[in-house]
Design a protein around this motif. Structure first.
Motif, mmCIF file in Angstrom:
data_model
loop_
_atom_site.group_PDB
_atom_site.id
_atom_site.type_symbol
_atom_site.label_atom_id
_atom_site.label_comp_id
_atom_site.label_asym_id
_atom_site.label_seq_id
_atom_site.Cartn_x
_atom_site.Cartn_y
_atom_site.Cartn_z
ATOM 1 N N SER A 78 66.557 32.225 13.057
ATOM 2 C CA SER A 78 65.236 32.646 13.530
ATOM 3 C C SER A 78 64.693 33.768 12.656
ATOM 4 O O SER A 78 63.519 33.771 12.279
ATOM 5 C CB SER A 78 65.331 33.102 14.988
ATOM 6 O OG SER A 78 64.116 33.666 15.414
ATOM 7 N N ARG A 81 63.392 32.384 9.385
ATOM 8 C CA ARG A 81 62.142 31.640 9.588
ATOM 9 C C ARG A 81 60.967 32.594 9.765
ATOM 10 O O ARG A 81 59.877 32.361 9.227
ATOM 11 C CB ARG A 81 62.257 30.747 10.815
ATOM 12 C CG ARG A 81 63.165 29.574 10.659
ATOM 13 C CD ARG A 81 63.206 28.815 11.959
ATOM 14 N NE ARG A 81 64.206 27.777 11.948
ATOM 15 C CZ ARG A 81 64.656 27.181 13.024
ATOM 16 N NH1 ARG A 81 64.196 27.513 14.226
ATOM 17 N NH2 ARG A 81 65.556 26.245 12.946
ATOM 18 N N LYS A 82 61.177 33.650 10.543
ATOM 19 C CA LYS A 82 60.104 34.635 10.745
ATOM 20 C C LYS A 82 59.758 35.308 9.423
ATOM 21 O O LYS A 82 58.580 35.504 9.098
ATOM 22 C CB LYS A 82 60.519 35.681 11.783
ATOM 23 C CG LYS A 82 60.576 35.153 13.196
ATOM 24 C CD LYS A 82 61.007 36.237 14.166
ATOM 25 C CE LYS A 82 61.129 35.698 15.581
ATOM 26 N NZ LYS A 82 61.374 36.772 16.563
ATOM 27 N N THR A 85 57.661 33.054 7.268
ATOM 28 C CA THR A 85 56.281 32.965 7.754
ATOM 29 C C THR A 85 55.475 34.180 7.300
ATOM 30 O O THR A 85 54.358 34.040 6.794
ATOM 31 C CB THR A 85 56.268 32.849 9.292
ATOM 32 O OG1 THR A 85 56.991 31.672 9.665
ATOM 33 C CG2 THR A 85 54.850 32.768 9.829
ATOM 34 N N THR A 93 54.175 37.393 12.556
ATOM 35 C CA THR A 93 54.422 36.146 13.265
ATOM 36 C C THR A 93 53.699 36.141 14.607
ATOM 37 O O THR A 93 53.347 35.072 15.112
ATOM 38 C CB THR A 93 55.930 35.896 13.454
ATOM 39 O OG1 THR A 93 56.528 37.050 14.051
ATOM 40 C CG2 THR A 93 56.602 35.595 12.127
ATOM 41 N N GLN A 97 51.363 33.285 15.958
ATOM 42 C CA GLN A 97 51.544 32.728 17.300
ATOM 43 C C GLN A 97 50.224 32.709 18.056
ATOM 44 O O GLN A 97 49.873 31.722 18.686
ATOM 45 C CB GLN A 97 52.592 33.534 18.083
ATOM 46 C CG GLN A 97 52.834 32.983 19.468
ATOM 47 C CD GLN A 97 53.926 33.715 20.225
ATOM 48 O OE1 GLN A 97 54.741 34.417 19.648
ATOM 49 N NE2 GLN A 97 53.951 33.543 21.532
ATOM 50 N N ASP A 104 53.856 25.161 18.035
ATOM 51 C CA ASP A 104 54.539 24.951 16.756
ATOM 52 C C ASP A 104 54.041 23.707 16.020
ATOM 53 O O ASP A 104 53.883 23.718 14.803
ATOM 54 C CB ASP A 104 56.053 24.816 16.975
ATOM 55 C CG ASP A 104 56.692 26.109 17.423
ATOM 56 O OD1 ASP A 104 56.424 27.143 16.806
ATOM 57 O OD2 ASP A 104 57.471 26.072 18.400
ATOM 58 N N ARG A 120 59.472 23.200 11.913
ATOM 59 C CA ARG A 120 60.133 24.157 12.802
ATOM 60 C C ARG A 120 61.355 24.769 12.136
ATOM 61 O O ARG A 120 61.786 25.833 12.513
ATOM 62 C CB ARG A 120 60.520 23.487 14.095
ATOM 63 C CG ARG A 120 59.296 23.071 14.900
ATOM 64 C CD ARG A 120 59.697 22.698 16.246
ATOM 65 N NE ARG A 120 60.316 23.885 16.834
ATOM 66 C CZ ARG A 120 60.358 24.152 18.104
ATOM 67 N NH1 ARG A 120 59.840 23.336 18.949
ATOM 68 N NH2 ARG A 120 60.934 25.228 18.552
ATOM 69 N N ARG A 121 61.940 24.116 11.173
ATOM 70 C CA ARG A 121 63.145 24.639 10.525
ATOM 71 C C ARG A 121 62.824 25.672 9.452
ATOM 72 O O ARG A 121 63.634 26.542 9.195
ATOM 73 C CB ARG A 121 63.963 23.516 9.932
ATOM 74 C CG ARG A 121 64.708 22.729 11.004
ATOM 75 C CD ARG A 121 65.637 21.778 10.366
ATOM 76 N NE ARG A 121 64.822 20.773 9.696
ATOM 77 C CZ ARG A 121 65.216 19.572 9.391
ATOM 78 N NH1 ARG A 121 66.427 19.200 9.660
ATOM 79 N NH2 ARG A 121 64.425 18.719 8.804
ATOM 80 N N TYR A 123 59.799 27.616 9.204
ATOM 81 C CA TYR A 123 58.942 28.723 9.630
ATOM 82 C C TYR A 123 58.984 28.880 11.136
ATOM 83 O O TYR A 123 59.226 27.920 11.855
ATOM 84 C CB TYR A 123 57.498 28.475 9.188
ATOM 85 C CG TYR A 123 57.380 28.278 7.697
ATOM 86 C CD1 TYR A 123 57.408 29.371 6.838
ATOM 87 C CD2 TYR A 123 57.261 27.004 7.152
ATOM 88 C CE1 TYR A 123 57.317 29.189 5.468
ATOM 89 C CE2 TYR A 123 57.169 26.815 5.785
ATOM 90 C CZ TYR A 123 57.204 27.918 4.950
ATOM 91 O OH TYR A 123 57.125 27.743 3.604
ATOM 92 N N GLU A 124 58.717 30.089 11.577
ATOM 93 C CA GLU A 124 58.676 30.360 13.018
ATOM 94 C C GLU A 124 57.496 31.274 13.315
ATOM 95 O O GLU A 124 57.266 32.252 12.593
ATOM 96 C CB GLU A 124 59.976 31.027 13.462
ATOM 97 C CG GLU A 124 60.053 31.231 14.959
ATOM 98 C CD GLU A 124 61.428 31.670 15.410
ATOM 99 O OE1 GLU A 124 61.490 32.435 16.377
ATOM 100 O OE2 GLU A 124 62.430 31.247 14.800
ATOM 101 N N ARG A 126 56.974 32.809 16.389
ATOM 102 C CA ARG A 126 57.209 33.718 17.512
ATOM 103 C C ARG A 126 57.177 35.143 16.979
ATOM 104 O O ARG A 126 57.673 35.416 15.888
ATOM 105 C CB ARG A 126 58.566 33.455 18.167
ATOM 106 C CG ARG A 126 58.719 32.065 18.726
ATOM 107 C CD ARG A 126 57.824 31.834 19.955
ATOM 108 N NE ARG A 126 57.818 30.449 20.359
ATOM 109 C CZ ARG A 126 56.842 29.588 20.086
ATOM 110 N NH1 ARG A 126 55.790 29.953 19.411
ATOM 111 N NH2 ARG A 126 56.909 28.344 20.500
#
Length: 182
Positions: A78, A81-82, A85, A93, A97, A104, A120-121, A123-124, A126
């Motif tokens: 996570s 990914r954050k 992003t 992030t 969001q 997503d 989804r793998r 970038y995130e 949240r």
């Protein structure tokens, strides 16, 4: 402390101004160390397990530590990914969001990332990833990331830590800056 954080704004213009208002004159491992420890102490005081990661866009890690035990390996994923992003889009992030209403799939489709679960793998969106800007440097210089908390809470704790850091640093001159090494 975490339960007293105000809810972060959701207005994109306000969030963008907030991100730019934290532009640093410069950003070094000293900045990361202080901000990272502010975050770690706040999270430990609140008995909240999370990973704190501060790095430059060049992939140089300046600070990386769990606040306390109890994290799972997915927390590291996570975090990455954050960070990705923040570095790709130049916004927190939480901003991303809010921009996509937490959807997503909508986010991934907007940027052509949706190939099954691929978007989804990588970038995130949240909250918890925050850009580091430096005066006179175009683009994002680095990222401050907290992973393992609810996104809204993670964003709030990062903003609070940067505010606290700025208050601490106001008018402070490190004694090491006057030392000359030979």
């Amino acid at each position: 402390m975490l339960d007293t954080l105000p809810s972060p704004p959701t207005d994109l213009e306000h969030l963008s101004r907030e991100e730019r208002s934290f532009t640093f004159a410069h950003f070094t491992c000293e900045h990361a160390w202080v901000i990272g420890n502010i975050l770690r102490n706040a999270l430990r005081t609140a008995d909240a397990a999370a990973i704190i990661h501060i790095s430059l866009s060049s992939n140089q890690t300046l600070f990386h530590a769990p606040s306390m035990p109890g994290l799972v390996p997915d927390t590291e994923i996570s975090l990455q990914r954050k960070r990705a992003t923040v570095l790709r889009w130049g916004h927190s992030t939480w901003y991303m969001q809010c921009k996509f209403g937490g959807d997503d799939r909508k986010f991934a489709e907007e940027y052509g990332l949706w190939e099954g679960e691929r978007g989804r793998r990588e970038y995130e969106i949240r909250g918890g990833g925050y850009p580091v800007f430096v005066k006179g440097v175009e683009g994002v210089v680095g990222a401050i990331v907290v992973a393992g908390l609810d996104g809204q809470l993670a964003h709030g704790v990062v903003v609070k830590a940067i505010e606290e850091y700025k208050e601490l640093r106001d008018g402070f001159r490190s004694p090491m800056r006057s030392v000359t090494l030979k």
